[in-house]
Design an enzyme around this catalytic site. Structure first.
Site: not given
Length: 261
Positions: A130-131, A134, A193
């Site tokens: 997820h990070e 980004h 997100e």
């Protein structure tokens, strides 16, 4: 009204249009169009500088098992990310925060507080994917570009209102700022997100981690975060229910990338 429009600074107006007509690119994996006015080189430099500043202020965790675990998972995710120009770095920081981040350029940090919630390498891969997503999707640069565009458009519109009635300028600026935040900036944040969740599942699958475990991780996070949260439309993150439902929809796609290592 025609007279007002003629009196506007057309150079500013054309610059506003340029914000949405140039710097467009498609996000890998999702194909979403985004506007970036910040170069990738500048973005990575900001990430490196910010990471160094954080490490100066925040001690590293002394739990060497966690440090080794984060680096092990991070190395596999970084291969899946396919960004050889990134200078990858993975560190666990001291602190009870249940949080993590990846800055542009591949600078990753997890706080000690999130490590027990991840439970194992698979859980770390959920957060890591997820990070890192980004950073790959350049969400930081996109947010900076959005803020620049919204500010400039607000200035142009405020100037137009001031020409009609100078007394309305301040009230308009306040209303515009609130409206843009609720109607544009926050929804963009939620979209980013969700996009990071989507891409993150693919990255962890490509790295050899089962993306279906993401549902269990976010269910655990949901239990930790219950109470005191704003309504979804006033938040930069989707609600827990929305997030988990979306992840369940994306898992089958991510599984097509999954090869157990």
């Amino acid at each position: 009204m025609r007279n007002v429009i003629k009196r506007l600074d057309w150079r500013s107006f054309l610059l506003c249009v340029a914000l949405f007509g140039f710097g467009c690119q498609a996000v890998e994996y999702t194909g979403r169009s985004q506007v970036n006015l910040v170069s990738e080189g500048d973005e990575k430099k900001l990430g490196v500088d910010a990471y160094q500043d954080i490490l100066k202020k925040t001690p590293l965790s002394k739990n060497q098992a966690w440090q080794a675990q984060l680096k092990r998972v991070g190395e596999r995710i970084s291969v899946a990310a396919a960004k050889p120009d990134y200078q990858w770095e993975f560190n666990v920081l001291q602190g009870k925060e249940v949080n993590a981040f990846c800055l542009p350029g591949g600078k990753v940090a997890f706080w000690e507080g999130i490590m027990p919630v991840t439970q194992d390498d698979n859980g770390i891969a959920v957060v890591m994917g997820h990070e890192v997503a980004h950073a790959l999707a350049r969400h930081g640069a996109e947010r900076m570009s959005q803020s620049m565009g919204a500010q400039l458009i607000g200035q142009v519109l405020s100037a137009g209102v001031g020409m009609v009635n100078p007394g309305y300028t301040e009230a308009f600026s306040q209303a515009y700022g609130l409206g843009v935040n609720v109607a544009v900036i926050l929804p963009w944040g939620r979209a980013q997100e969700s996009e990071a969740d989507h891409i993150g599942l693919i990255l962890m699958a490509k790295a050899g981690y089962d993306p279906s475990v993401a549902v269990g991780f976010w269910e655990r996070m949901s239990k930790l975060q219950q109470g005191g949260k704003p309504p979804e439309f006033l938040s930069t993150h989707p609600s827990d229910e929305t997030r988990i439902a979306q992840i369940k929809q994306w898992v089958p796609e991510a599984m097509t990338y999954y090869k157990k290592q």
